[in-house]
Design an enzyme around this catalytic site. Structure first.
Site, mmCIF file in Angstrom:
data_model
loop_
_atom_site.group_PDB
_atom_site.id
_atom_site.type_symbol
_atom_site.label_atom_id
_atom_site.label_comp_id
_atom_site.label_asym_id
_atom_site.label_seq_id
_atom_site.Cartn_x
_atom_site.Cartn_y
_atom_site.Cartn_z
ATOM 1 N N SER A 4 6.998 -5.309 3.452
ATOM 2 C CA SER A 4 6.214 -4.158 3.005
ATOM 3 C C SER A 4 6.153 -3.145 4.130
ATOM 4 C CB SER A 4 4.792 -4.616 2.666
ATOM 5 O OG SER A 4 3.943 -3.500 2.530
ATOM 6 N N TYR B 247 -2.993 -9.405 5.091
ATOM 7 C CA TYR B 247 -1.803 -9.320 4.223
ATOM 8 C C TYR B 247 -0.623 -8.760 5.008
ATOM 9 C CZ TYR B 247 1.444 -7.001 1.069
ATOM 10 O OH TYR B 247 2.591 -6.558 0.472
ATOM 11 N N LYS C 234 3.026 -10.550 6.406
ATOM 12 C CA LYS C 234 4.395 -10.032 6.217
ATOM 13 C C LYS C 234 5.108 -9.897 7.562
ATOM 14 C CE LYS C 234 4.554 -9.442 1.703
ATOM 15 N NZ LYS C 234 5.482 -10.214 0.878
HETATM 16 C C1 UD1 Z 1 -1.712 -0.393 -0.765
HETATM 17 C C2 UD1 Z 1 -1.848 -1.321 0.403
HETATM 18 C C3 UD1 Z 1 -0.479 -1.677 0.917
HETATM 19 C C4 UD1 Z 1 0.367 -2.264 -0.199
HETATM 20 C C5 UD1 Z 1 0.444 -1.262 -1.340
HETATM 21 C C6 UD1 Z 1 1.195 -1.826 -2.522
HETATM 22 C C7 UD1 Z 1 -3.981 -0.730 1.434
HETATM 23 C C8 UD1 Z 1 -4.655 -0.154 2.625
HETATM 24 N N1 UD1 Z 1 -2.637 -0.705 1.447
HETATM 25 O O1 UD1 Z 1 -1.137 0.808 -0.276
HETATM 26 O O2 UD1 Z 1 -0.598 -2.620 1.955
HETATM 27 O O3 UD1 Z 1 1.650 -2.564 0.277
HETATM 28 O O4 UD1 Z 1 -0.877 -0.940 -1.759
HETATM 29 O O5 UD1 Z 1 1.543 -0.803 -3.384
HETATM 30 O O6 UD1 Z 1 -4.618 -1.181 0.520
HETATM 31 N N2 UD1 Z 1 -6.294 5.844 -4.567
HETATM 32 C C9 UD1 Z 1 -7.333 6.500 -5.188
HETATM 33 N N3 UD1 Z 1 -8.020 5.834 -6.166
HETATM 34 C C10 UD1 Z 1 -7.736 4.569 -6.561
HETATM 35 C C11 UD1 Z 1 -6.656 3.892 -5.925
HETATM 36 C C12 UD1 Z 1 -5.964 4.559 -4.917
HETATM 37 O O7 UD1 Z 1 -7.631 7.641 -4.861
HETATM 38 O O8 UD1 Z 1 -8.397 4.023 -7.440
HETATM 39 C C13 UD1 Z 1 -5.512 6.541 -3.529
HETATM 40 C C14 UD1 Z 1 -5.562 5.882 -2.161
HETATM 41 O O9 UD1 Z 1 -6.658 6.344 -1.432
HETATM 42 C C15 UD1 Z 1 -4.203 6.299 -1.580
HETATM 43 C C16 UD1 Z 1 -3.286 6.378 -2.798
HETATM 44 O O10 UD1 Z 1 -4.161 6.503 -3.925
HETATM 45 O O11 UD1 Z 1 -4.281 7.581 -1.017
HETATM 46 C C17 UD1 Z 1 -2.421 5.135 -2.993
HETATM 47 O O12 UD1 Z 1 -3.238 3.985 -2.986
HETATM 48 P P1 UD1 Z 1 -2.674 2.538 -3.382
HETATM 49 O O13 UD1 Z 1 -1.934 2.619 -4.648
HETATM 50 O O14 UD1 Z 1 -3.810 1.568 -3.292
HETATM 51 O O15 UD1 Z 1 -1.598 2.229 -2.261
HETATM 52 P P2 UD1 Z 1 -1.727 2.211 -0.654
HETATM 53 O O16 UD1 Z 1 -3.120 2.303 -0.216
HETATM 54 O O17 UD1 Z 1 -0.759 3.180 -0.117
#
Ligand code: UD1
Length: 344
Positions: free
Chosen positions: A123, A147, A151
């Site tokens: 990842s 996590y 990895k």
């Molecule tokens: C997360 C994990 C990462 C993992 C990846 C898998 C964390 C810190 N990182 O990445 O280790 O490999 O998922 O895809 O958890 N967001 C919202 N509202 C929501 C959900 C997300 O605003 O309900 C925003 C987040 O703040 C971020 C973006 O959407 O800016 C993407 O979030 P997410 O899909 O959870 O992925 P990551 O945080 O990049």
């Protein structure tokens, strides 16, 4: 024959489809702790081909040895593992046990059975907070969750094992943010409980399972203030596994180690999109508004994260082709035809 651990999961099923389409025979090895055998029936429906599957746990070396022998596998693609960042903070031992110990047992079983090709699901989370963007493979590795550390530990183990036995051909694939679904709408991401990740949450809002999206912070130093990520279509991602496998097989045939150690590549598009970009693209795809409210930042989140995808192009001839609209359209197709995932 390819043994696919965790092959019933989200990325695993999409990779099985591409393997079968490319003419490989496939045996899935999965404990179904976070997946459903129904997904494998769907893979067979999409491809019109049969696959074998074995219920087994990667922490059990004997089960792995039996699966490798029974299938006659010449290579392993290793997806099996836990992947929820928040859960890994609460229960780190689950992650070190399932992910790290599971991979150790797999390597022992492969050694025992003389199987020498491994493609591993890593990842981009192994990079931790970016010092520079885009993220290239030589960026320092400093994951911020159990996590992510599981990895990274596995990556280190693979590098050591490959160094000690050059007949091993190993691929380490660092995924950015996998989203979307197969265009058939028959397989897709089926999260249990409340989705942590953005796209499955948006999909559930669109289909009416949840009221509104929380946008975690709009005061980041990004164009619209919301977090920017490198979303990659799961079909492109699956094809990346095929390319990596083929490169490792070619190296084995030539009895060379062209990657100076493990083949290590980012699988991302190189393009970042904000949370609001995703919301807008999803609204286009589903033809409905996605209600959202801005909420405080999620602890541990970073502003901006995207890949330098050049190395994958150079080393394995792979690049992502599908854009954000295709990601949202395919996600919506899956979500709207399977509103409760495989439990519909
Ligand atoms: C997360 C994990 C990462 C993992 C990846 C898998 C964390 C810190 N990182 O990445 O280790 O490999 O998922 O895809 O958890 N967001 C919202 N509202 C929501 C959900 C997300 O605003 O309900 C925003 C987040 O703040 C971020 C973006 O959407 O800016 C993407 O979030 P997410 O899909 O959870 O992925 P990551 O945080 O990049």
């Amino acid at each position: 024959m390819i043994l696919v651990t965790g092959g019933a999961g989200y990325i695993g099923t999409h990779t099985c489809v591409e393997l079968l389409n490319a003419g490989y025979a496939v045996t899935v090895f999965d404990n179904f702790c976070n997946s459903n055998p129904e997904s494998l029936k769907r893979v067979e429906r999409i491809t019109g081909k049969k696959l074998q599957w074995i219920r087994g746990d990667c922490r059990n070396r004997d089960e792995l040895i039996a699966a490798l022998k029974q299938s006659g596998a010449s290579a392993v693609i290793h997806f099996a593992g836990l992947k929820a960042v928040g859960e890994s903070v609460e229960h780190p031992l689950w992650y070190y046990d399932n992910n790290v110990i599971g991979t150790l047992r797999l390597l022992e079983a492969m050694q025992e059975c003389g199987v020498r090709i491994l493609v591993f699901s890593s990842s981009a989370t192994v990079y931790g907070d970016p010092h520079r963007l885009p993220l290239a493979e030589d960026h320092p590795l400093s994951p911020t969750s159990p996590y992510g550390r599981s990895k990274l530990m596995i990556e280190e183990i693979l590098r050591d094992v490959q160094h000690s036995d050059q007949s091993f051909q190993m691929g380490i694939l660092r995924y950015f943010n996998p989203v979307g679904a197969h265009p058939s709408g028959l397989i897709g991401e089926d999260p249990q409980g409340i989705p942590n990740n953005l796209m499955p949450f948006v999909a559930q809002v669109a289909v009416g399972r949840r009221e509104a999206l929380n946008v975690w912070g709009n005061d980041y130093p990004t164009p619209d203030g919301t977090g920017v990520r490198d979303y990659i279509h799961v079909v492109d991602l699956a094809l990346g596994h095929l390319k990596a496998l083929e490169a490792l097989q070619a190296a084995q045939r030539a009895q060379t180690s062209p990657f100076s150690g493990c083949l290590t590549v980012n699988l991302g598009t190189g393009r970042g999109y904000s949370v609001l970009d995703v919301v807008n693209a999803y609204e286009q795809a589903c033809g409905r508004p996605i209600p959202y409210q801005v909420a405080p930042r999620r602890p541990g989140d970073i502003a901006c994260f995207y890949a330098d995808p050049q190395q994958a192009k150079t080393l394995i001839g792979w690049q992502a082709n599908l854009d954000l609209n295709a990601m949202c359209a395919s996600s919506w197709h899956w979500q709207s035809t399977n509103p409760n995932g495989y439990h519909t």
